[in-house]
Design an enzyme around this catalytic site. Structure first.
Site, PDB file in Angstrom:
ATOM      1  N   SER A   1       6.815   7.430   5.539  1.00 15.76           N
ATOM      2  CA  SER A   1       7.144   6.135   5.610  1.00 15.76           C
ATOM      3  C   SER A   1       6.091   5.270   4.591  1.00 15.76           C
ATOM      4  O   SER A   1       5.052   5.958   4.448  1.00 15.76           O
ATOM      5  CB  SER A   1       6.623   5.517   6.973  1.00 15.76           C
ATOM      6  N   CYS A   2       6.530   4.252   4.011  1.00 11.94           N
ATOM      7  CA  CYS A   2       5.773   3.557   2.935  1.00 11.94           C
ATOM      8  C   CYS A   2       6.151   2.104   2.774  1.00 11.94           C
ATOM      9  O   CYS A   2       7.308   1.888   3.217  1.00 11.94           O
ATOM     10  CB  CYS A   2       5.514   4.429   1.720  1.00 11.94           C
TER      11      CYS A   2
END
Length: 441
Positions: A70-71
């Site tokens: 995730s980012c």
């Protein structure tokens, strides 16, 4: 976090100016929400300068092997996709991939108090973090769901807008089923080894694209295997990535780089900051053999030297391959880079010539003309389709050009020769060079 308001305002203004210089945040409402929303509150571990860096994606969660799960996408990508999505006040929106919650906060601002926003992520740690950040920022009306994004959220459907901030290989059946008539869909789709943020309108049971932009995202988890990859060198470092409907046999390519290198140059040059990804996009329409080669940094250039180390288009035919390459050329206008191809194996000469022909055809109008993409549900008969068909599990991608763009490559190459001074083609004719005469970048 206690921060000087003037500093934050200056950072946001600078971020937006740079994003707009890249051509995004074109829609006034997108500029407004970027200016009014505090990105640093959703990435508290990042320094302020990094949080508002328009080119920076902040990784916030990883798999156990260290790869990112995730980012927070780079602000210019966020702006690009929101421009594509065209959210209106009151829209019912589904976001696939909750991330940090920052994108959901922007969507909530765009939909307004009469809208309905749902964001879903498969990882409970990600949704917990996003929920906490959204609550702290005052976005309690955003519905955060933990679950498989490929399944959508049927209880809140139908949706006027669907945006994926993770990269799917296909359009899942559940997404099709949860769209309202006239809905817009924006997703960073993958085909033939590349990823493109594509904006569609859902009409007459199909998705018709009106915007296709280069991008890169974390893959959608739980979708199943559509893209395949395998190493083709004994040290496992150089890999090929292809779609499952393509006839690529990695075992046949083992040792291909031990074969003599064949080199061809197209005569087409680009500036150092000029994009060339349109060549790859064009190849997805014109040649079913196109896929991706990855050669990690540090690979000796005499072994493999693609135009970009970790992602370059390649043509594979049995035990032969050719891939896009470049070399530095000095011109009256300064340094430019000529596009060409390196090839190995029995069919290397034909494959390198083919790649160079496609580069020349692309050079006629560069990225001013992109192919049309329409996505149909699986089972749509061939008689209803016109163009290059790429079959996925739940859908059929159909790519083609308009009448002008459909000129055969030979005609486009002739046009490129006539216009060589306009499009920056160097004076020399393209040639097949002996490997010992290769010029280094």
């Amino acid at each position: 976090m206690t921060t000087n308001t003037a500093t934050l305002d200056a950072l946001r203004v600078t971020m937006i100016e740079k994003v707009q210089k890249m051509g995004w945040a074109k829609r006034p409402e997108v500029e407004r929400v970027l200016r009014d929303t505090s990105r640093h509150e959703f990435v508290p571990e990042a320094p302020l300068e990094k949080a508002y860096d328009p080119y920076n994606a902040v990784i916030t969660h990883r798999f156990s092997d260290g790869s990112s799960l995730s980012c927070a996408s780079a602000p210019f990508v966020v702006a690009m996709m929101l421009d594509q999505l065209q959210v209106s006040p009151g829209s019912r929106v589904l976001e696939i991939g909750a991330g940090t919650g920052y994108n959901a906060s922007l969507l909530a601002e765009l939909t307004g108090p009469t809208g309905r926003l749902t964001t879903i992520d498969i990882d409970p740690d990600v949704t917990a973090q996003a929920s906490h950040a959204l609550h702290a920022a005052g976005y309690d009306d955003v519905r955060v769901v933990t679950g498989d994004g490929a399944a959508g959220v049927p209880e809140n459907a139908p949706y006027d807008r669907l945006i994926a901030t993770v990269s799917p290989w296909d359009i899942p059946n559940a997404w099709w089923d949860q769209l309202a008539p006239g809905a817009r869909v924006v997703a960073p789709l993958r085909w033939r080894g590349q990823a493109r943020s594509v904006a569609f309108t859902y009409t007459d049971g199909r998705l018709v694209a009106d915007s296709i932009e280069l991008c890169g995202f974390v893959y959608l988890v739980g979708e199943g295997e559509g893209e395949t990859s395998a190493p083709i060198t004994n040290d496992q470092t150089i890999t090929v990535h292809w779609d499952r409907d393509q006839a690529v046999n990695p075992d046949a390519l083992r040792g291909v780089f031990d074969q003599p290198r064949v080199t061809a140059w197209s005569g087409v040059t680009i500036a150092g900051d000029e994009p060339h990804d349109g060549v790859w996009l064009r190849l997805t329409v014109t040649d079913r053999r196109v896929c991706r080669i990855n050669a990690p940094g540090g690979t000796p250039p005499e072994v493999c030297d693609p135009v970009e180390a970790c992602r370059a288009p390649a043509l594979v035919d049995g035990d032969s391959m050719a891939y896009l390459a470049s070399r530095r050329r000095e011109t009256d206008d300064g340094a430019r880079w000529e596009l060409g191809a390196y090839g190995h194996g029995p069919a290397a000469t034909k494959l390198t010539e083919r790649l160079c022909n496609e580069v020349r055809a692309w050079s006629v109008e560069r990225d001013q003309r992109k192919p049309n993409l329409t996505v149909y549900r699986a089972g749509t008969p061939d008689t209803d389709l016109s163009g290059t068909i790429i079959d996925k599990t739940n859908s059929r991608f159909v790519l083609n050009y308009d009448i002008i763009g459909c000129l055969p490559s030979d005609e486009l190459i002739g046009e490129a020769v006539k216009r060589k001074h306009e499009v920056g083609i160097v004076a020399e004719d393209a040639s097949i060079e002996n490997p010992s005469n290769d010029q280094e970048l």
